[in-house]
Write a protein that holds these residues in place. Structure first.
Motif, PDB file in Angstrom:
ATOM      1  N   PHE A  38       0.841  -1.199   0.000  1.00 31.74           N
ATOM      2  CA  PHE A  38       0.000   0.000   0.000  1.00 31.74           C
ATOM      3  C   PHE A  38       0.878   1.252   0.000  1.00 31.74           C
ATOM      4  CE2 PHE A  38      -2.372   3.341   2.218  1.00 31.74           C
ATOM      5  CZ  PHE A  38      -3.573   3.345   1.523  1.00 31.74           C
ATOM      6  N   GLU A  39       1.918   1.255   0.823  1.00 29.47           N
ATOM      7  CA  GLU A  39       2.810   2.410   0.901  1.00 29.47           C
ATOM      8  C   GLU A  39       3.598   2.591  -0.395  1.00 29.47           C
ATOM      9  OE1 GLU A  39       3.003   4.718   3.170  1.00 29.47           O
ATOM     10  OE2 GLU A  39       1.419   3.779   4.350  1.00 29.47           O
ATOM     11  N   ILE A  40       4.014   1.472  -1.016  1.00 26.49           N
ATOM     12  CA  ILE A  40       4.704   1.561  -2.304  1.00 26.49           C
ATOM     13  C   ILE A  40       3.776   2.159  -3.344  1.00 26.49           C
ATOM     14  CG2 ILE A  40       5.667   0.217  -4.220  1.00 26.49           C
ATOM     15  CD1 ILE A  40       6.775  -1.750  -2.130  1.00 26.49           C
ATOM     16  N   GLY A  41       2.532   1.692  -3.357  1.00 21.77           N
ATOM     17  CA  GLY A  41       1.550   2.241  -4.292  1.00 21.77           C
ATOM     18  C   GLY A  41       1.346   3.729  -4.090  1.00 21.77           C
ATOM     19  N   LYS A  42       1.288   4.144  -2.829  1.00 25.86           N
ATOM     20  CA  LYS A  42       1.123   5.562  -2.503  1.00 25.86           C
ATOM     21  C   LYS A  42       2.298   6.377  -3.024  1.00 25.86           C
ATOM     22  CE  LYS A  42       0.653   8.673   1.462  1.00 25.86           C
ATOM     23  NZ  LYS A  42       0.571   8.749   2.959  1.00 25.86           N
ATOM     24  N   MET A  43       3.514   5.883  -2.815  1.00 24.50           N
ATOM     25  CA  MET A  43       4.710   6.601  -3.256  1.00 24.50           C
ATOM     26  C   MET A  43       4.750   6.707  -4.777  1.00 24.50           C
ATOM     27  SD  MET A  43       7.417   4.870  -0.569  1.00 24.50           S
ATOM     28  CE  MET A  43       8.849   5.786  -1.133  1.00 24.50           C
ATOM     29  N   ILE A  44       4.316   5.656  -5.470  1.00 19.69           N
ATOM     30  CA  ILE A  44       4.301   5.683  -6.933  1.00 19.69           C
ATOM     31  C   ILE A  44       3.318   6.736  -7.431  1.00 19.69           C
ATOM     32  CG2 ILE A  44       3.676   4.383  -9.002  1.00 19.69           C
ATOM     33  CD1 ILE A  44       4.709   1.872  -7.550  1.00 19.69           C
ATOM     34  N   VAL A  45       2.112   6.746  -6.849  1.00 23.59           N
ATOM     35  CA  VAL A  45       1.090   7.714  -7.269  1.00 23.59           C
ATOM     36  C   VAL A  45       1.584   9.139  -7.025  1.00 23.59           C
ATOM     37  CG1 VAL A  45      -1.218   8.619  -6.739  1.00 23.59           C
ATOM     38  CG2 VAL A  45      -0.852   6.153  -6.958  1.00 23.59           C
ATOM     39  N   LYS A  52       3.910  14.689 -13.610  1.00 21.10           N
ATOM     40  CA  LYS A  52       2.836  14.589 -14.609  1.00 21.10           C
ATOM     41  C   LYS A  52       3.095  15.437 -15.850  1.00 21.10           C
ATOM     42  CE  LYS A  52      -0.033  18.095 -12.310  1.00 21.10           C
ATOM     43  NZ  LYS A  52      -1.348  18.352 -11.658  1.00 21.10           N
ATOM     44  N   GLU A  53       3.937  16.460 -15.737  1.00 24.26           N
ATOM     45  CA  GLU A  53       4.233  17.290 -16.901  1.00 24.26           C
ATOM     46  C   GLU A  53       5.304  16.659 -17.779  1.00 24.26           C
ATOM     47  OE1 GLU A  53       5.240  21.108 -15.436  1.00 24.26           O
ATOM     48  OE2 GLU A  53       3.218  21.572 -14.719  1.00 24.26           O
ATOM     49  N   ARG A  54       5.943  15.593 -17.254  1.00 24.21           N
ATOM     50  CA  ARG A  54       6.976  14.912 -18.030  1.00 24.21           C
ATOM     51  C   ARG A  54       6.444  13.538 -18.429  1.00 24.21           C
ATOM     52  NH1 ARG A  54      11.672  14.786 -13.902  1.00 24.21           N
ATOM     53  NH2 ARG A  54       9.923  14.778 -12.433  1.00 24.21           N
ATOM     54  N   ALA A  55       5.839  13.480 -19.576  1.00 22.50           N
ATOM     55  CA  ALA A  55       5.162  12.261 -20.016  1.00 22.50           C
ATOM     56  C   ALA A  55       6.114  11.082 -20.098  1.00 22.50           C
ATOM     57  CB  ALA A  55       4.492  12.497 -21.373  1.00 22.50           C
ATOM     58  N   ASP A  56       7.321  11.320 -20.600  1.00 28.34           N
ATOM     59  CA  ASP A  56       8.292  10.228 -20.739  1.00 28.34           C
ATOM     60  C   ASP A  56       8.658   9.644 -19.379  1.00 28.34           C
ATOM     61  OD1 ASP A  56       8.289  10.547 -23.434  1.00 28.34           O
ATOM     62  OD2 ASP A  56      10.096  11.800 -23.495  1.00 28.34           O
ATOM     63  N   TYR A  57       8.800  10.518 -18.400  1.00 29.48           N
ATOM     64  CA  TYR A  57       9.148  10.070 -17.051  1.00 29.48           C
ATOM     65  C   TYR A  57       8.047   9.159 -16.498  1.00 29.48           C
ATOM     66  CZ  TYR A  57      10.170  10.227 -12.041  1.00 29.48           C
ATOM     67  OH  TYR A  57      10.442   9.891 -10.746  1.00 29.48           O
ATOM     68  N   GLY A  58       6.797   9.556 -16.694  1.00 27.05           N
ATOM     69  CA  GLY A  58       5.680   8.767 -16.202  1.00 27.05           C
ATOM     70  C   GLY A  58       5.620   7.389 -16.822  1.00 27.05           C
ATOM     71  N   ARG A  59       5.925   7.305 -18.110  1.00 30.82           N
ATOM     72  CA  ARG A  59       5.874   6.004 -18.809  1.00 30.82           C
ATOM     73  C   ARG A  59       7.009   5.097 -18.365  1.00 30.82           C
ATOM     74  NH1 ARG A  59       4.258   9.167 -23.399  1.00 30.82           N
ATOM     75  NH2 ARG A  59       6.449   9.345 -24.031  1.00 30.82           N
ATOM     76  N   ILE A  82       3.826  -4.307  -9.695  1.00 31.75           N
ATOM     77  CA  ILE A  82       3.962  -2.923  -9.235  1.00 31.75           C
ATOM     78  C   ILE A  82       2.730  -2.102  -9.626  1.00 31.75           C
ATOM     79  CG2 ILE A  82       5.297  -0.795  -9.511  1.00 31.75           C
ATOM     80  CD1 ILE A  82       7.793  -2.516  -9.678  1.00 31.75           C
ATOM     81  N   LYS A  83       2.184  -2.365 -10.799  1.00 27.45           N
ATOM     82  CA  LYS A  83       0.946  -1.694 -11.199  1.00 27.45           C
ATOM     83  C   LYS A  83      -0.201  -2.072 -10.259  1.00 27.45           C
ATOM     84  CE  LYS A  83       2.062  -1.227 -16.112  1.00 27.45           C
ATOM     85  NZ  LYS A  83       1.756  -1.701 -17.497  1.00 27.45           N
TER      86      LYS A  83
END
Length: 337
Positions: A38-45, A52-59, A82-83
């Motif tokens: 749960f904490e890993i998921g939170k950190m990822i989000v 969010k402004e860096r699309a490549d980074y998000g992918r 991880i997803k």
């Protein structure tokens, strides 16, 4: 001989202690793992929101994270896993339920995450924790649309309560489902069988039937004979509910319910109330399980303030959730809810 019995008792107590400790360790490990995910998921989000402004980074975030975690910690950190952690946080970050401590296994939460409706998901989480459902039991209760069936006899406020408290037994009606799903009997809609056949099947699958009945039910008797004025009657099945503190009588009917069937159940309930139940126990409940019923016949046969006699359909195959939801709409249209 006494020495052997004493030794076996000694070994048994030590074994029980070790098993109890082992279960506590397993539960602690599971709970810690789920909370970590749960904490890993939170950190990822949160990290994705920052970038969010860096699309490549998000992918690239999850593939890069998967590669690094697999190198450092071994298996269990594929991109898919991880997803799922991210989805876990998104699904449960806003909940305010009795199960906030994550008492279930990761496998349970993987199943719960696939339930789109938040209220329904919360209900199954609470009930799984309260009743210690295995993953298989959770799957069965979901497949049989337990939440939808319980919603049939509740207004909007009570349906909301299901999603925040689970199933609460405050009145006899709270223990009733309509319909009951008996797919575990192996009978099909086109199968010809008698009431005796149905009863025997239920006894053969008693553990499954108790799960379907719900919390607090214990089996008492079958074909329970009652007699008065040289007349003899047999109640198909007798249970006791420890939560409601009352006897529950079940009569099985093949075909459509008749008003005479309701009258017969009323007699059974009256007899138990006057001759069997103890002074500190609550009034007896009677449930008539039938293949078909007229809501009007039930409504006009029973008194307006009825809290003891209930008629429910049963199904021997799993109905679709769409069919059950349509039933709710039909009942609302007719004014039964």
């Amino acid at each position: 001989m006494n020495s052997d019995l004493s030794y076996q008792n000694f070994i048994g107590r030590i074994s029980a202690l070790l098993n109890n400790s082992r279960n506590k360790i397993i539960n602690t490990v599971n709970q810690t793992m789920v909370l970590t995910y749960f904490e890993i998921g939170k950190m990822i989000v949160e990290e994705e929101l920052k970038g969010k402004e860096r699309a490549d980074y998000g992918r690239q975030l999850i593939p890069l994270l998967s590669k690094k975690l697999t190198q450092d910690f071994g298996k269990g950190f594929s991109e898919t896993n991880i997803k799922q952690m991210r989805s876990f946080y998104n699904s449960f970050s806003k909940r305010q339920t009795l199960s906030d401590e994550f008492n279930l296994s990761w496998s349970h939460y993987l199943k719960l995450m696939r339930i789109d409706d938040e209220r329904e998901r919360n209900f199954y989480e609470i009930e799984s924790s309260k009743n210690n459902w295995s993953l298989r039991e959770l799957q069965r209760q979901y497949d049989s649309a337990l939440y939808t069936r319980l919603s049939l006899s509740r207004n909007k406020a009570q349906i909301l309560e299901l999603s925040t408290k689970g199933q609460i037994f405050e009145r006899p009606k709270d223990a009733i489902k309509d319909p009951y799903i008996l797919e575990f009997l192996g009978l099909h809609d086109d199968t010809t069988y008698s009431e005796n056949d149905l009863e025997q099947k239920l006894i053969d699958k008693l553990e499954h039937f108790l799960l379907e009945l719900g919390t607090g039910f214990t089996f008492v008797a079958r074909q329970n004979r009652i007699s008065f004025d040289e007349k003899h009657f047999k109640i198909d099945l007798v249970f006791y509910n420890r939560v409601l503190k009352c006897f529950v009588l079940i009569d099985l009917k093949i075909g459509e319910l008749k008003h005479q069937d309701i009258g017969q159940m009323q007699m059974y309930v009256n007899y138990y109330d006057r001759e069997v139940k103890l002074s500190d126990e609550n009034k007896t409940i009677g449930i008539i399980l039938c293949q078909d019923k007229s809501e009007a016949v039930v409504q006009y046969t029973l008194p307006e303030n009825n809290e003891q006699i209930f008629a429910s359909k049963y199904a021997t195959v799993l109905p679709s959730k769409e069919k059950l939801k349509q039933l709710i709409e039909d009942l609302n249209t007719k004014g039964w809810l």
